[in-house]
Design a protein around this motif. Structure first.
Motif, PDB file in Angstrom:
ATOM      1  N   GLY A   1       0.780  -1.233   0.000  1.00 47.79           N
ATOM      2  CA  GLY A   1       0.000   0.000   0.000  1.00 47.79           C
ATOM      3  C   GLY A   1       0.810   1.281   0.000  1.00 47.79           C
ATOM      4  O   GLY A   1       0.267   2.357  -0.169  1.00 47.79           O
ATOM      5  N   ALA A   2       2.116   1.186   0.210  1.00 49.06           N
ATOM      6  CA  ALA A   2       2.943   2.392   0.224  1.00 49.06           C
ATOM      7  C   ALA A   2       3.003   2.956  -1.182  1.00 49.06           C
ATOM      8  O   ALA A   2       3.582   2.350  -2.068  1.00 49.06           O
ATOM      9  CB  ALA A   2       4.343   2.068   0.729  1.00 49.06           C
ATOM     10  N   SER A   3       2.378   4.116  -1.395  1.00 53.26           N
ATOM     11  CA  SER A   3       2.199   4.596  -2.757  1.00 53.26           C
ATOM     12  C   SER A   3       1.918   6.084  -2.780  1.00 53.26           C
ATOM     13  O   SER A   3       1.733   6.717  -1.732  1.00 53.26           O
ATOM     14  CB  SER A   3       1.018   3.873  -3.399  1.00 53.26           C
ATOM     15  OG  SER A   3      -0.124   4.079  -2.598  1.00 53.26           O
TER      16      SER A   3
ATOM     17  N   PHE B   1      -0.644   4.072  -7.723  1.00 58.37           N
ATOM     18  CA  PHE B   1      -0.472   2.977  -6.773  1.00 58.37           C
ATOM     19  C   PHE B   1       0.962   2.458  -6.754  1.00 58.37           C
ATOM     20  O   PHE B   1       1.225   1.359  -6.291  1.00 58.37           O
ATOM     21  CB  PHE B   1      -1.472   1.863  -7.073  1.00 58.37           C
ATOM     22  CG  PHE B   1      -2.883   2.297  -6.829  1.00 58.37           C
ATOM     23  CD1 PHE B   1      -3.294   2.659  -5.557  1.00 58.37           C
ATOM     24  CD2 PHE B   1      -3.788   2.387  -7.872  1.00 58.37           C
ATOM     25  CE1 PHE B   1      -4.584   3.087  -5.320  1.00 58.37           C
ATOM     26  CE2 PHE B   1      -5.083   2.819  -7.644  1.00 58.37           C
ATOM     27  CZ  PHE B   1      -5.485   3.169  -6.374  1.00 58.37           C
ATOM     28  N   GLN B   2       1.891   3.251  -7.292  1.00 55.29           N
ATOM     29  CA  GLN B   2       3.294   2.867  -7.241  1.00 55.29           C
ATOM     30  C   GLN B   2       3.987   3.635  -6.127  1.00 55.29           C
ATOM     31  O   GLN B   2       3.518   4.684  -5.696  1.00 55.29           O
ATOM     32  CB  GLN B   2       3.969   3.198  -8.577  1.00 55.29           C
ATOM     33  CG  GLN B   2       4.060   2.019  -9.541  1.00 55.29           C
ATOM     34  CD  GLN B   2       4.910   0.899  -8.986  1.00 55.29           C
ATOM     35  OE1 GLN B   2       5.839   1.131  -8.231  1.00 55.29           O
ATOM     36  NE2 GLN B   2       4.570  -0.334  -9.359  1.00 55.29           N
ATOM     37  N   SER B   3       5.082   3.072  -5.699  1.00 52.16           N
ATOM     38  CA  SER B   3       5.902   3.739  -4.716  1.00 52.16           C
ATOM     39  C   SER B   3       6.625   4.910  -5.385  1.00 52.16           C
ATOM     40  O   SER B   3       7.133   4.768  -6.491  1.00 52.16           O
ATOM     41  CB  SER B   3       6.836   2.667  -4.190  1.00 52.16           C
ATOM     42  OG  SER B   3       8.004   3.181  -3.735  1.00 52.16           O
TER      43      SER B   3
END
Lengths: 292, 267
Positions: free
Chosen positions: A147-149, A239-241
């Protein structure tokens, strides 16, 4: 009599001098920071090349063939700030309208207290709660592996800018003369029409200031963002880091040396110019409105 | 942060040298090399300065530069986070291992995978293996957690697994603690941290069948490890202060400081 006046004058002069010196502390700080950033930020840009630095899409400073492109950071910072505004401004603005125009004094008091409290929470706490609650939440909600995004950063920033937006908007809305609203109501407009057609337009410069403050807080935030965004120098995608300009500087500073370290100062310089530019543009619009 | 400490140390040292005006001139030991050893050597240097009043300098340049500096005689003791190559030994350099840095590969406690080979770990971090079922786990995507560029732990991990500049990280965090939290939060995550930082919120997996522990690191059977080496010239006597420092660092007295810096003392 004459003597005491002279004494008074001297005292006044001394006080003025003292105030001037204290005032200069601010000016001197700004000057020192600006000069320092420019001096330490320019060499790396010259070495890397302005175009490659600003528009290179690969950041890989520690490898054998180092690359110093900060476009991913610039875009992440812009998208993150814009996203925070998209989420935060409607919520903050409508909260302000509610608190200023509709809420009973008691509700207003309690909610204003909550808003002030929100403003006082340190950013590392936002980051921590984001890391423990928001990041797993986003992961489960959207069925992602992690979820880190950018999304997590946007949500955290949106919450962080709420207090400044709400408070400044309330002040602006409260300052709208009651006669305007009474006139509107007397002409048969409903309260809702009155708020949005009369009160809000009358307060728009104050509300714009609130947005500026929100932008400033969002683009300059490092700690909370670093803890929820994953911190990888990817080109931004929801939804990408991602890594922001601020977090690029703070995550690299610990160990960096040589050109890498100098490049971090260059990033700080870019961030600084960004914030200056945003303030200048918005000030320009605000001034223009006032003169109309 | 560490760099600042070094800078402050350097300034203090220069000030001390100037103030002493020569009386302290001979009480000096200069080290140069591995940035990964910064934490350990910094703590040792501080303790040494406190005990003896000598000045200690550390130039964080990297293992290769440190080894070269000893050879050229520009420092007393070189610091290397790898063993010397045979060619370097042939040039008259001598290595003394002071500590061993063990890196634990950690997963979420709910993960069923308990062992990976070094090749599997490399494959996972390079993005060739992307699902836990390929290494005996559940059918879910692997989430790669690592450290930021220039981190000593990342440098160590990538050089041991031979994945330099090839890792496809999902998150790059800036401390052992942050990696620990991220892995504890995510059932599909894998990360690496200093062995001393491992807590029971995560599971340290065995590598090539060896469980990471102080004992397996010391006897060399746990593969994700690297030595912290003092490099000196064979047959050339160190200055009196440098020898004192060397003796201090390799003595039992230094072990507590070395352990506190998160690595396993070799003696």
């Amino acid at each position: 009599m004459v003597k005491s006046m002279k004494k008074n004058k001297q005292f006044e002069r001394a006080v003025h001098g003292l105030f001037l010196i204290l005032g200069l502390v601010t000016v001197a700080s700004v000057l020192v920071i600006t000069v320092y950033l420019v001096i330490s930020g320019i060499p790396a840009i010259l070495e890397i090349g302005l175009w490659d630095f600003l528009f290179g899409d690969t950041w890989d400073p520690a490898s054998s063939d180092p690359k110093f492109g900060i476009l991913p950071f610039i875009l992440s910072s812009i998208y993150g700030t814009a996203g925070a505004l998209v989420l935060g401004v409607p919520i903050g603005f409508l909260t302000a309208v509610f608190l200023s125009k509709k809420a009973s004094p008691k509700v207003k008091e309690i909610m204003s207290g909550a808003v002030s409290l929100l403003a006082g929470i340190p950013s590392v706490v936002y980051g921590l709660v984001g890391m423990m609650v928001l990041v797993p939440g986003i992961r489960d909600l959207f069925g992602l592996p992690d979820g880190a995004s950018l999304m997590a950063a946007i949500v955290v920033l949106a919450i962080m800018i709420l207090p400044s937006i709400i408070k400044v908007s309330i002040t602006a809305l409260d300052a709208v003369p009651k006669e305007y609203e009474d006139a509107s109501l007397a002409l048969g407009a409903t309260p809702t029409e009155t708020w949005f057609r009369v009160s809000v337009p009358a307060a728009k410069s104050g509300i714009a200031t609130a947005v500026v403050l929100g932008v400033g807080r969002a683009i300059g935030e490092a700690m909370a963002v670093m803890m929820v965004s994953g911190n990888v120098a990817n080109m931004p995608s929801l939804f990408q880091s991602v890594r922001f300009l601020t977090t690029a500087v703070s995550s690299g500073m610990g160990y960096a040396d040589g050109l890498y370290r100098e490049a971090l100062f260059s990033i700080a310089l870019v961030l600084f110019l960004f914030i200056m530019m945003i303030n200048a543009v918005l000030n320009f619009f605000l001034k223009g409105e006032k003169h109309e | 942060m560490k760099k600042y400490i070094c800078m402050i140390l350097a300034v203090v040292m220069i000030a001390a040298t100037l103030a002493a005006c020569g009386s302290n001139e001979t009480k000096k030991v200069a080290t140069d090399g591995s940035t990964s050893m910064e934490k350990m050597i910094g703590a040792l240097g501080e303790a040494f300065m406190e005990n003896t009043g000598a000045t200690f300098t550390y130039n964080p340049t990297g293992s290769g530069t440190g080894i070269k500096a000893v050879k050229d005689g520009t420092c007393d003791i070189g610091l290397s986070s790898r063993y010397l190559k045979d060619s370097e030994k042939a040039e008259g350099l001598k290595e003394t291992v002071v500590a061993i840095d063990g890196i634990a590969v950690i997963v979420n406690p709910s993960n069923t995978v308990a062992n990976l080979t070094l090749e599997q770990i490399a494959g996972i971090y390079k993005g060739e293996i992307t699902n836990w079922k390929d290494v005996g786990g559940n059918d879910s995507d692997i989430v790669l957690i690592g450290r930021e560029e220039n981190s000593g732990t990342r440098d160590g991990f990538e050089s041991i697994t031979d994945t330099e500049d090839a890792c496809k990280y999902r998150q790059e965090l800036t401390s052992n603690g942050a990696v620990l939290t991220a892995v504890a939060e995510n059932a599909n995550a894998i990360g690496y941290i200093s062995l001393s930082s491992v807590k029971d919120t995560v599971k340290a997996i065995s590598v090539n069948g060896v469980v990471p522990s102080e004992a397996t690191i010391k006897d060399g059977s746990y593969p994700v490890q690297r030595p912290f080496v003092l490099v000196t010239k064979e047959g050339v006597a160190l200055s009196k202060t440098a020898q004192e420092f060397f003796d201090f660092v390799t003595s039992d007295k230094a072990n507590e400081i070395i352990s506190a810096a998160g690595v396993v003392p070799a003696n």
